[in-house]
Design an enzyme around this catalytic site. Structure first.
Site, PDB file in Angstrom:
ATOM      1  N   ASP A 116       0.828  -1.298  -0.186  1.00 16.48           N
ATOM      2  CA  ASP A 116      -0.034  -0.003  -0.118  1.00 16.48           C
ATOM      3  C   ASP A 116       0.939   1.207  -0.077  1.00 16.48           C
ATOM      4  O   ASP A 116       1.843   1.145   0.473  1.00 16.48           O
ATOM      5  CB  ASP A 116      -0.783  -0.103   1.257  1.00 16.48           C
ATOM      6  N   ASP A 133      -7.031  -1.516  -4.326  1.00 17.23           N
ATOM      7  CA  ASP A 133      -7.907  -1.104  -3.366  1.00 17.23           C
ATOM      8  C   ASP A 133      -9.290   0.018  -4.102  1.00 17.23           C
ATOM      9  O   ASP A 133     -10.249  -0.111  -3.794  1.00 17.23           O
ATOM     10  CB  ASP A 133      -7.296  -0.515  -2.281  1.00 17.23           C
TER      11      ASP A 133
END
Length: 166
Positions: A116, A133
């Protein structure tokens, strides 16, 4: 038909963009390192997420892989069963699938670590995200929109039948 092809191309583009951006982050940042990207909006911060959103179920890699696989099977079923009848549903499912595949690749091939790096500076409590995401969240939003539209249409149809009967 063209819309379906575009949705598939878009899903593949999300998947490729997800993997390329993760490769870039891994190659150019140390874990925990970050930098400003768009002042006041987005920072780049390289982290590993061993769980789902907000780190839930952290360390439960194989459980998350199984859950993701089940969700993907349901999405494929919906695509086959209803996707060609509804473009919004088709697009939504393509986004969810591409995002799910992107994060599943990380879970399987990066020791359970999902890469991330997108930190929304204007909303500090929001989890650090990645391109996959984003695809999942946008796809889920479109799925919710689809089901709201379906519910409204069913309600209107019921009201028309009731009014015709009276």
């Amino acid at each position: 038909m063209v819309s379906c092809i575009l949705a598939i191309v878009m899903g593949l583009a999300v998947l490729v963009a997800d993997q390329l951006t993760k490769l870039y982050i891994i190659s150019n940042f140390s874990l925990g390192e970050g930098c400003g990207f768009i002042k006041g909006l987005i920072d780049i911060v390289y982290i590993h997420n061993r769980g789902a959103a907000w780190g839930m179920l952290s360390g439960k890699t194989w459980f998350l892989v199984v859950i993701t696989a089940v969700i993907m099977v349901v999405c494929i079923y919906l695509l086959i069963k209803m996707g060609k009848k509804n473009k919004l549903l088709f697009w939504a499912i393509c986004l969810v699938l591409s995002g799910g595949i992107g994060n599943m690749i990380d879970r399987i091939f990066r020791s359970g670590n999902v890469i991330d790096f997108l930190h929304f500076e204007f909303w500090p409590q929001f989890p650090v995200f990645n391109v996959a995401d984003c695809g999942i969240v946008i796809g889920a939003g479109l799925l919710i929109l689809h089901f709201i539209i379906e519910a409204v249409n069913e309600y209107k149809a019921r009201k028309q039948v009731e009014n015709a009967e009276n």
